[in-house]
Design a protein around this motif. Structure first.
Motif, PDB file in Angstrom:
ATOM      1  N   MET A  84      -8.959 -27.796  15.453  1.00  0.00           N
ATOM      2  CA  MET A  84      -9.811 -26.287  15.107  1.00  0.00           C
ATOM      3  C   MET A  84      -9.951 -25.788  13.951  1.00  0.00           C
ATOM      4  O   MET A  84      -8.486 -25.487  13.434  1.00  0.00           O
ATOM      5  N   THR A  85     -10.935 -25.407  13.475  1.00  0.00           N
ATOM      6  CA  THR A  85     -10.994 -24.834  11.808  1.00  0.00           C
ATOM      7  C   THR A  85     -10.905 -23.270  12.438  1.00  0.00           C
ATOM      8  O   THR A  85     -12.109 -22.864  12.924  1.00  0.00           O
ATOM      9  N   ASN A  86     -10.766 -22.195  11.563  1.00  0.00           N
ATOM     10  CA  ASN A  86     -10.389 -20.827  10.954  1.00  0.00           C
ATOM     11  C   ASN A  86     -12.277 -20.835  10.301  1.00  0.00           C
ATOM     12  O   ASN A  86     -11.655 -21.397   8.652  1.00  0.00           O
ATOM     13  N   LYS A  87     -12.362 -20.213  10.244  1.00  0.00           N
ATOM     14  CA  LYS A  87     -14.257 -19.504   9.947  1.00  0.00           C
ATOM     15  C   LYS A  87     -14.284 -18.563   9.319  1.00  0.00           C
ATOM     16  O   LYS A  87     -13.936 -17.455  10.108  1.00  0.00           O
ATOM     17  N   ILE A  88     -14.518 -18.376   7.881  1.00  0.00           N
ATOM     18  CA  ILE A  88     -14.744 -16.831   7.688  1.00  0.00           C
ATOM     19  C   ILE A  88     -15.818 -16.678   7.296  1.00  0.00           C
ATOM     20  O   ILE A  88     -16.567 -17.003   6.429  1.00  0.00           O
ATOM     21  N   PHE A  89     -16.162 -15.678   8.414  1.00  0.00           N
ATOM     22  CA  PHE A  89     -17.687 -15.225   7.914  1.00  0.00           C
ATOM     23  C   PHE A  89     -18.282 -14.139   7.162  1.00  0.00           C
ATOM     24  O   PHE A  89     -19.138 -14.321   6.561  1.00  0.00           O
ATOM     25  N   LEU A  90     -17.349 -13.248   7.239  1.00  0.00           N
ATOM     26  CA  LEU A  90     -17.568 -12.261   5.627  1.00  0.00           C
ATOM     27  C   LEU A  90     -16.388 -12.560   5.150  1.00  0.00           C
ATOM     28  O   LEU A  90     -15.576 -10.885   5.755  1.00  0.00           O
ATOM     29  N   PRO A  91     -16.532 -12.368   4.016  1.00  0.00           N
ATOM     30  CA  PRO A  91     -14.903 -12.310   3.047  1.00  0.00           C
ATOM     31  C   PRO A  91     -14.732 -11.293   3.031  1.00  0.00           C
ATOM     32  O   PRO A  91     -15.844 -10.945   2.073  1.00  0.00           O
ATOM     33  N   LEU A  92     -13.927 -10.328   3.267  1.00  0.00           N
ATOM     34  CA  LEU A  92     -13.415  -8.952   2.515  1.00  0.00           C
ATOM     35  C   LEU A  92     -12.965  -8.965   1.299  1.00  0.00           C
ATOM     36  O   LEU A  92     -11.639  -9.582   1.731  1.00  0.00           O
ATOM     37  N   PRO A  93     -12.449  -7.644   0.901  1.00  0.00           N
ATOM     38  CA  PRO A  93     -11.405  -7.696  -0.568  1.00  0.00           C
ATOM     39  C   PRO A  93     -10.275  -7.113   0.300  1.00  0.00           C
ATOM     40  O   PRO A  93     -10.040  -6.855   1.579  1.00  0.00           O
ATOM     41  N   GLU A  94      -8.897  -7.090  -0.839  1.00  0.00           N
ATOM     42  CA  GLU A  94      -8.037  -6.445   0.083  1.00  0.00           C
ATOM     43  C   GLU A  94      -8.281  -4.944   0.705  1.00  0.00           C
ATOM     44  O   GLU A  94      -8.537  -4.327  -0.452  1.00  0.00           O
ATOM     45  N   GLY A  95      -8.281  -4.640   1.752  1.00  0.00           N
ATOM     46  CA  GLY A  95      -8.000  -2.984   1.458  1.00  0.00           C
ATOM     47  C   GLY A  95      -9.156  -3.149   2.626  1.00  0.00           C
ATOM     48  O   GLY A  95      -9.623  -1.543   2.810  1.00  0.00           O
ATOM     49  N   ALA A  96      -9.925  -3.679   2.696  1.00  0.00           N
ATOM     50  CA  ALA A  96     -11.448  -3.559   3.142  1.00  0.00           C
ATOM     51  C   ALA A  96     -11.534  -2.633   4.469  1.00  0.00           C
ATOM     52  O   ALA A  96     -12.736  -1.711   4.694  1.00  0.00           O
ATOM     53  N   ALA A 116      -5.113   5.060   1.733  1.00  0.00           N
ATOM     54  CA  ALA A 116      -3.527   5.047   1.349  1.00  0.00           C
ATOM     55  C   ALA A 116      -3.482   3.503   1.436  1.00  0.00           C
ATOM     56  O   ALA A 116      -3.009   2.766   0.363  1.00  0.00           O
ATOM     57  N   GLY A 117      -3.957   3.439   2.251  1.00  0.00           N
ATOM     58  CA  GLY A 117      -3.631   1.986   2.409  1.00  0.00           C
ATOM     59  C   GLY A 117      -4.964   1.017   2.230  1.00  0.00           C
ATOM     60  O   GLY A 117      -4.391  -0.241   1.273  1.00  0.00           O
ATOM     61  N   ALA A 118      -5.996   0.691   2.024  1.00  0.00           N
ATOM     62  CA  ALA A 118      -6.746   0.721   0.551  1.00  0.00           C
ATOM     63  C   ALA A 118      -6.330   1.030  -0.898  1.00  0.00           C
ATOM     64  O   ALA A 118      -6.639  -0.102  -1.327  1.00  0.00           O
ATOM     65  N   LEU A 119      -5.842   1.430  -1.045  1.00  0.00           N
ATOM     66  CA  LEU A 119      -5.359   1.936  -2.109  1.00  0.00           C
ATOM     67  C   LEU A 119      -4.294   0.806  -2.642  1.00  0.00           C
ATOM     68  O   LEU A 119      -3.697   0.132  -3.402  1.00  0.00           O
ATOM     69  N   LEU A 120      -3.141   0.061  -1.942  1.00  0.00           N
ATOM     70  CA  LEU A 120      -2.133  -0.290  -1.723  1.00  0.00           C
ATOM     71  C   LEU A 120      -1.842  -0.989  -0.799  1.00  0.00           C
ATOM     72  O   LEU A 120      -1.037  -0.479   0.184  1.00  0.00           O
ATOM     73  N   PRO A 121      -2.904  -2.041   0.043  1.00  0.00           N
ATOM     74  CA  PRO A 121      -3.023  -2.527   0.830  1.00  0.00           C
ATOM     75  C   PRO A 121      -1.993  -3.015   0.827  1.00  0.00           C
ATOM     76  O   PRO A 121      -1.606  -4.714   2.228  1.00  0.00           O
ATOM     77  N   THR A 122      -0.425  -3.891  -0.107  1.00  0.00           N
ATOM     78  CA  THR A 122       0.771  -4.333   0.695  1.00  0.00           C
ATOM     79  C   THR A 122       1.452  -3.696   0.830  1.00  0.00           C
ATOM     80  O   THR A 122       2.920  -4.320   0.717  1.00  0.00           O
ATOM     81  N   SER A 123       1.789  -2.304   0.581  1.00  0.00           N
ATOM     82  CA  SER A 123       2.597  -1.610   0.765  1.00  0.00           C
ATOM     83  C   SER A 123       2.857  -1.442   2.354  1.00  0.00           C
ATOM     84  O   SER A 123       2.158  -0.931   2.926  1.00  0.00           O
ATOM     85  N   PHE A 124       4.318  -2.043   2.925  1.00  0.00           N
ATOM     86  CA  PHE A 124       4.369  -1.556   4.119  1.00  0.00           C
ATOM     87  C   PHE A 124       5.112  -0.100   4.046  1.00  0.00           C
ATOM     88  O   PHE A 124       4.177   0.114   5.817  1.00  0.00           O
ATOM     89  N   PRO A 125       5.220   0.778   3.696  1.00  0.00           N
ATOM     90  CA  PRO A 125       5.373   2.406   3.669  1.00  0.00           C
ATOM     91  C   PRO A 125       4.169   2.859   3.967  1.00  0.00           C
ATOM     92  O   PRO A 125       3.740   3.953   5.202  1.00  0.00           O
ATOM     93  N   VAL A 126       3.276   2.505   3.546  1.00  0.00           N
ATOM     94  CA  VAL A 126       1.720   3.081   3.739  1.00  0.00           C
ATOM     95  C   VAL A 126       1.129   2.235   5.208  1.00  0.00           C
ATOM     96  O   VAL A 126       0.880   2.826   5.590  1.00  0.00           O
ATOM     97  N   ASP A 127       1.105   1.357   4.968  1.00  0.00           N
ATOM     98  CA  ASP A 127       1.167   1.464   6.645  1.00  0.00           C
ATOM     99  C   ASP A 127       1.602   1.803   8.008  1.00  0.00           C
ATOM    100  O   ASP A 127       2.087   1.543   8.695  1.00  0.00           O
ATOM    101  N   LEU A 128       3.261   1.526   7.290  1.00  0.00           N
ATOM    102  CA  LEU A 128       3.990   2.384   9.124  1.00  0.00           C
ATOM    103  C   LEU A 128       2.894   3.667   8.862  1.00  0.00           C
ATOM    104  O   LEU A 128       3.236   4.191   9.615  1.00  0.00           O
ATOM    105  N   CYS A 129       3.018   4.382   7.697  1.00  0.00           N
ATOM    106  CA  CYS A 129       2.669   5.613   7.755  1.00  0.00           C
ATOM    107  C   CYS A 129       1.245   5.717   8.017  1.00  0.00           C
ATOM    108  O   CYS A 129       0.969   7.270   9.779  1.00  0.00           O
ATOM    109  N   ASN A 130       0.950   4.665   7.869  1.00  0.00           N
ATOM    110  CA  ASN A 130      -0.810   5.275   9.376  1.00  0.00           C
ATOM    111  C   ASN A 130      -0.854   4.721  10.545  1.00  0.00           C
ATOM    112  O   ASN A 130      -1.410   5.460  11.158  1.00  0.00           O
TER     113      ASN A 130
END
Length: 167
Positions: free
Chosen positions: A1-13, A60-74
């Motif tokens: 079974m493969t995963n299909k991406i129907f709508l690829p979105l950029p980081e932070g979308a 802030a999560g959209a602007l810094l999508p790989t930031s753990f502190p931002v995700d934690l604050c969210n």
């Protein structure tokens, strides 16, 4: 079974989509709060403040999508908003109505100005307790996760350095 991406979105979308949903919620409660006065309006104003924090942390999560502190604050902001929904329901429409105030046909009324001030101070204290509970829960959860899974990078780095030194 493969995963299909129907709508690829950029980081932070996804964060921007969440921010737009929080903006709609903000507008709803902001305009809803203008019809409420006194204690009920105060609880709704605090709710609008927490929704605003959710908007800011999502952007802030959209602007810094790989930031753990931002995700934690969210996550903290969303948890606080959810807790405050329950707190508002229990106080204004449930068993936790402050003494000196009552739910009438159309709104919550307090018998005196002192009762209203005391009730608003109680709301501030309840928000403080909610913030404290979420922060303690976050620290305990992070400590548990770090003690169980947090040393992976250190072990990998150490194994890489040992392998590099042998060459």
């Amino acid at each position: 079974m493969t995963n299909k991406i129907f709508l690829p979105l950029p980081e932070g979308a996804l964060c921007l989509i969440a921010a737009s949903a929080f903006c709609a919620e903000y507008l709803l409660f902001y305009f809803h709060s203008t019809t409420h006065k006194g204690l009920e309006g105060y609880y709704h104003t605090l709710l609008v403040f927490l929704v605003g924090l959710c908007i800011l942390s999502s952007i802030a999560g959209a602007l810094l999508p790989t930031s753990f502190p931002v995700d934690l604050c969210n996550g903290i902001a969303i948890a606080l908003q959810g807790l405050w929904f329950y707190q508002t329901a229990f106080v204004l429409y449930g068993p936790m109505m402050p003494s000196g105030c009552k739910l009438g046909e159309m709104s919550v009324t307090c018998h005196s100005a002192d009762s209203e001030v005391r009730s608003e101070l109680l709301a501030n204290f309840q928000l403080f307790v909610a913030v404290l509970v979420v922060l303690v829960g976050t620290v305990v959860s992070y400590g548990f996760a770090a003690s169980r899974y947090g040393k992976y990078e250190v072990k990998t780095l150490h194994a890489f350095q040992v392998g590099f030194d042998e060459d």
